[in-house]
Scaffold this motif. Structure first.
Motif, PDB file in Angstrom:
ATOM      1  N   TYR A 136      -5.826  13.531  -0.856  1.00 12.89           N
ATOM      2  CA  TYR A 136      -6.666  12.903   0.157  1.00 12.89           C
ATOM      3  C   TYR A 136      -7.284  13.948   1.078  1.00 12.89           C
ATOM      4  O   TYR A 136      -6.621  14.905   1.474  1.00 12.89           O
ATOM      5  CB  TYR A 136      -5.849  11.962   1.057  1.00 12.89           C
TER       6      TYR A 136
ATOM      7  N   VAL B 269       0.857  -1.187   0.000  1.00 11.28           N
ATOM      8  CA  VAL B 269       0.000   0.000   0.000  1.00 11.28           C
ATOM      9  C   VAL B 269       0.892   1.234   0.000  1.00 11.28           C
ATOM     10  O   VAL B 269       1.761   1.381   0.858  1.00 11.28           O
ATOM     11  CB  VAL B 269      -0.940   0.015   1.229  1.00 11.28           C
TER      12      VAL B 269
ATOM     13  N   ASN C  82      -6.577   8.902   6.386  1.00  7.53           N
ATOM     14  CA  ASN C  82      -6.700   7.965   7.505  1.00  7.53           C
ATOM     15  C   ASN C  82      -7.131   6.579   7.033  1.00  7.53           C
ATOM     16  O   ASN C  82      -6.652   5.563   7.539  1.00  7.53           O
ATOM     17  CB  ASN C  82      -7.664   8.494   8.559  1.00  7.53           C
ATOM     18  N   ASP C  83      -8.033   6.516   6.057  1.00  5.74           N
ATOM     19  CA  ASP C  83      -8.449   5.234   5.507  1.00  5.74           C
ATOM     20  C   ASP C  83      -7.263   4.518   4.859  1.00  5.74           C
ATOM     21  O   ASP C  83      -7.080   3.315   5.027  1.00  5.74           O
ATOM     22  CB  ASP C  83      -9.567   5.409   4.476  1.00  5.74           C
ATOM     23  N   ARG C  84      -6.465   5.279   4.115  1.00  6.88           N
ATOM     24  CA  ARG C  84      -5.287   4.707   3.458  1.00  6.88           C
ATOM     25  C   ARG C  84      -4.276   4.222   4.500  1.00  6.88           C
ATOM     26  O   ARG C  84      -3.664   3.173   4.357  1.00  6.88           O
ATOM     27  CB  ARG C  84      -4.671   5.759   2.536  1.00  6.88           C
TER      28      ARG C  84
ATOM     29  N   ARG D   8      -4.944   3.257   7.592  1.00  9.23           N
ATOM     30  CA  ARG D   8      -5.470   2.032   8.198  1.00  9.23           C
ATOM     31  C   ARG D   8      -5.132   0.811   7.339  1.00  9.23           C
ATOM     32  O   ARG D   8      -4.712  -0.225   7.846  1.00  9.23           O
ATOM     33  CB  ARG D   8      -6.992   2.128   8.361  1.00  9.23           C
ATOM     34  N   LEU D   9      -5.327   0.941   6.033  1.00  6.84           N
ATOM     35  CA  LEU D   9      -5.018  -0.145   5.110  1.00  6.84           C
ATOM     36  C   LEU D   9      -3.512  -0.450   5.122  1.00  6.84           C
ATOM     37  O   LEU D   9      -3.100  -1.610   5.123  1.00  6.84           O
ATOM     38  CB  LEU D   9      -5.491   0.217   3.700  1.00  6.84           C
ATOM     39  N   TYR D  10      -2.708   0.589   5.142  1.00  3.96           N
ATOM     40  CA  TYR D  10      -1.253   0.441   5.207  1.00  3.96           C
ATOM     41  C   TYR D  10      -0.862  -0.365   6.446  1.00  3.96           C
ATOM     42  O   TYR D  10      -0.086  -1.312   6.372  1.00  3.96           O
ATOM     43  CB  TYR D  10      -0.629   1.841   5.243  1.00  3.96           C
TER      44      TYR D  10
ATOM     45  N   LYS E 233      -2.851  -2.312   8.308  1.00  5.05           N
ATOM     46  CA  LYS E 233      -3.461  -3.648   8.256  1.00  5.05           C
ATOM     47  C   LYS E 233      -2.623  -4.581   7.392  1.00  5.05           C
ATOM     48  O   LYS E 233      -2.364  -5.720   7.772  1.00  5.05           O
ATOM     49  CB  LYS E 233      -4.884  -3.543   7.707  1.00  5.05           C
ATOM     50  N   GLN E 234      -2.182  -4.096   6.244  1.00  4.51           N
ATOM     51  CA  GLN E 234      -1.433  -4.938   5.329  1.00  4.51           C
ATOM     52  C   GLN E 234      -0.038  -5.276   5.866  1.00  4.51           C
ATOM     53  O   GLN E 234       0.540  -6.294   5.503  1.00  4.51           O
ATOM     54  CB  GLN E 234      -1.322  -4.274   3.961  1.00  4.51           C
ATOM     55  N   SER E 235       0.487  -4.439   6.747  1.00  4.89           N
ATOM     56  CA  SER E 235       1.817  -4.709   7.309  1.00  4.89           C
ATOM     57  C   SER E 235       1.754  -5.639   8.518  1.00  4.89           C
ATOM     58  O   SER E 235       2.786  -6.114   8.975  1.00  4.89           O
ATOM     59  CB  SER E 235       2.496  -3.402   7.726  1.00  4.89           C
ATOM     60  N   TYR E 236       0.549  -5.855   9.050  1.00 10.87           N
ATOM     61  CA  TYR E 236       0.361  -6.660  10.264  1.00 10.87           C
ATOM     62  C   TYR E 236       1.141  -6.076  11.445  1.00 10.87           C
ATOM     63  O   TYR E 236       1.572  -6.806  12.331  1.00 10.87           O
ATOM     64  CB  TYR E 236       0.754  -8.128  10.052  1.00 10.87           C
TER      65      TYR E 236
END
Length: 168
Positions: A136, A130, A142-144, A146-148, A150-153
Motif C-alpha cells: 500500500y 476487512v 489510509n483508504d483501507r 477507513r473501510l476497516y 467503517k465496517q466495524s461501526y
C-alpha cells in the motif's frame, strides 16, 4: 479554590478531545486524516522500540489500553509488503503481552531483513471482514483503514505504530 475548579474543568474538556493525524505527521509514522482517540497508551516490541531481532527469534508486543476493545496487528515488512497477523483480539483495559498465552501461537521473525514496522489498530467494536494484505501507498493504507473502521461501526478508534529491526 476557583483555580482548582477551573483546572479540573479544563482537564475534563481536554480529555474529550481526539487526536487527528494528517499526512506529513512523521513523528509516529502513521498518516491518517480522521479523528483518533488516545486509547492505546503503549505499544512496543517486548525488547523495546528499535530493538534488533534475528531471523527465527520470537517477538512479542506489549500493548496498554486505556479502555477495553479490539486490537488488530498489521506488519509492514522492509520491502513494503503489508499483512495482518492478528485480527480483532479482545483485550480489557490494562497492559497485555501479545500473543496471549491462550492464543497458543508465536510470532517468529522472518525475512526480509531491515526495519519492520507494526501498527496496532484499536476499535471499540468487533472489526468486520476487512483485512490488510498487499503493498500500500500511504493513501492506499489510509483508504483501507477507513473501510476497516467503517465496517466495524467503531465510535472509538486508535492507531499506534512501533518498529524493530530484523537481522540475519
Amino acid at each position: 479554590m476557583k483555580r482548582m475548579f477551573l483546572l479540573l474543568g479544563l482537564g475534563a474538556l481536554l480529555s474529550a478531545c481526539t487526536i487527528t493525524l494528517r499526512p506529513g505527521d512523521v513523528q509516529v509514522g502513521v498518516s491518517v486524516e480522521f479523528g483518533l482517540a488516545d486509547v492505546i497508551a503503549r505499544f512496543e516490541p517486548d525488547r523495546g522500540q528499535g530493538a534488533t531481532y534475528r531471523v527465527g527469534e520470537e517477538v512479542q508486543f506489549v500493548v496498554t489500553l486505556r479502555r477495553p476493545g479490539y486490537v488488530s496487528l498489521v506488519a509492514i515488512d522492509p520491502d513494503g509488503r503489508t499483512y495482518e497477523f492478528e485480527h480483532g483480539v479482545y483485550l480489557p483495559a490494562g497492559t497485555h503481552v501479545l500473543p496471549l498465552p491462550s492464543m497458543r501461537r508465536r510470532y517468529v521473525v522472518d525475512y526480509p531483513t531491515g526495519k519492520q514496522r507494526v501498527r496496532a489498530i484499536y476499535t471499540d467494536t468487533r472489526p468486520g471482514s476487512v483485512y490488510f494484505r498487499g503493498v500500500y501507498s500511504t493513501d492506499g493504507f489510509n483508504d483501507r483503514l477507513r473501510l476497516y473502521f467503517k465496517q466495524s461501526y467503531a465510535q472509538v478508534r486508535d492507531v499506534k505504530e512501533t518498529y524493530f529491526y530484523i537481522a540475519y
